[in-house]
Scaffold this active site. Structure first.
Site, short mmCIF file in Angstrom:
data_model
loop_
_atom_site.label_atom_id
_atom_site.label_comp_id
_atom_site.label_asym_id
_atom_site.label_seq_id
_atom_site.Cartn_x
_atom_site.Cartn_y
_atom_site.Cartn_z
N GLU A 80 32.78 5.43 6.16
CA GLU A 80 31.32 5.42 6.24
C GLU A 80 30.81 5.48 7.68
OE1 GLU A 80 29.56 5.86 3.72
OE2 GLU A 80 30.95 5.38 2.09
N ARG A 90 21.70 -0.74 -8.23
CA ARG A 90 21.53 -0.01 -9.49
C ARG A 90 22.03 -0.83 -10.67
NH1 ARG A 90 26.28 1.97 -11.33
NH2 ARG A 90 28.03 2.02 -9.86
N CYS A 143 28.37 -3.03 -1.18
CA CYS A 143 29.15 -2.37 -0.13
C CYS A 143 28.31 -2.16 1.13
CB CYS A 143 29.68 -1.03 -0.63
SG CYS A 143 30.90 -1.15 -1.95
N HIS A 168 35.31 3.62 1.75
CA HIS A 168 35.29 3.70 0.29
C HIS A 168 36.52 4.43 -0.21
CE1 HIS A 168 30.84 2.72 -0.27
NE2 HIS A 168 31.45 2.03 -1.21
#
Length: 206
Positions: A80, A90, A143, A168
């Site tokens: 990232e 979500r 995350c 990830h």
């Protein structure tokens, strides 16, 4: 010897396993590129995740930090680039928290760049034959919360020089073997391949 703190999240979202946790267990105790690898298990819970890492930073006093999380559906290891100051979950975390458009840190800037050598890490993995890429979004779940939170914490404590960031990883094959239909077709990567990839990644650290 230098110390690398590497963290892996517990299972979440109905899963019984998290590849991040399985990976860091395999790396724990190894010496790679002159770094002693010290692993910690992290809860998938807003604020608690950062509390655990904060305690580990104080205890370990690492020279580098790599946070690892599952990104179901991604086909490769993705390093990232940025953490953003927003929690917009979500799905609920493991304690039912589901913030919408709330800051990670009310006193923090909009974003932080990861301080790991992300391009070199990706190049090392590709040279080792491991699928890898740079990602420009860590999402807005726990995350990203932890990526941003750790970088903010290090900045506030005058430790922004410590290389830190988030990686990830795909599902494990075992996670797809219990699924049916289209979901069983998500990309996977074995723990063995992940260990190879992270070994090459850690070799990119100074």
């Amino acid at each position: 010897m230098k110390k690398l703190l590497i963290t892996g999240f517990q299972p979440f979202g109905g899963e019984t396993v998290n590849p991040a946790l399985e990976l860091v267990k395999k790396l724990a105790g190894k010496t790679i590129n002159g770094y002693e690898v010290i692993a910690r298990e992290i809860p998938v819970v807003r604020y608690e995740a950062l509390d655990v890492v904060r305690a580990a930073l104080s205890e370990v006093q690492p020279d580098a930090v790599i946070i690892v999380g599952q990104a179901g559906g991604r086909p490769d290891i993705t390093v990232e680039r940025i953490g953003i100051n927003v929690d917009d979950f979500r799905i609920p975390d493991n304690k039912g928290n589901q913030p919408i458009d709330e800051p990670v840190a009310a006193d923090g800037p909009i974003a932080y760049w990861a301080t790991l050598p992300i391009k070199k890490m990706v190049r090392n993995m590709k040279d080792a034959g491991i699928p890898a890429s740079v990602s420009n979004s860590a999402g807005t779940y726990v995350c990203n919360h932890l990526l941003y939170g750790v970088l903010h914490l290090l900045a506030k404590e005058g430790k922004a020089h410590i290389p830190a960031g988030f990686v990830h990883i795909p599902y494990l094959p075992a996670q797809m073997s219990v699924r049916a239909g289209l979901e069983s077709q998500y990309p996977t990567m074995s723990v063995h391949t992940l260990v190879q990839g992270f070994t090459a990644m850690i070799e990119a650290l100074d």
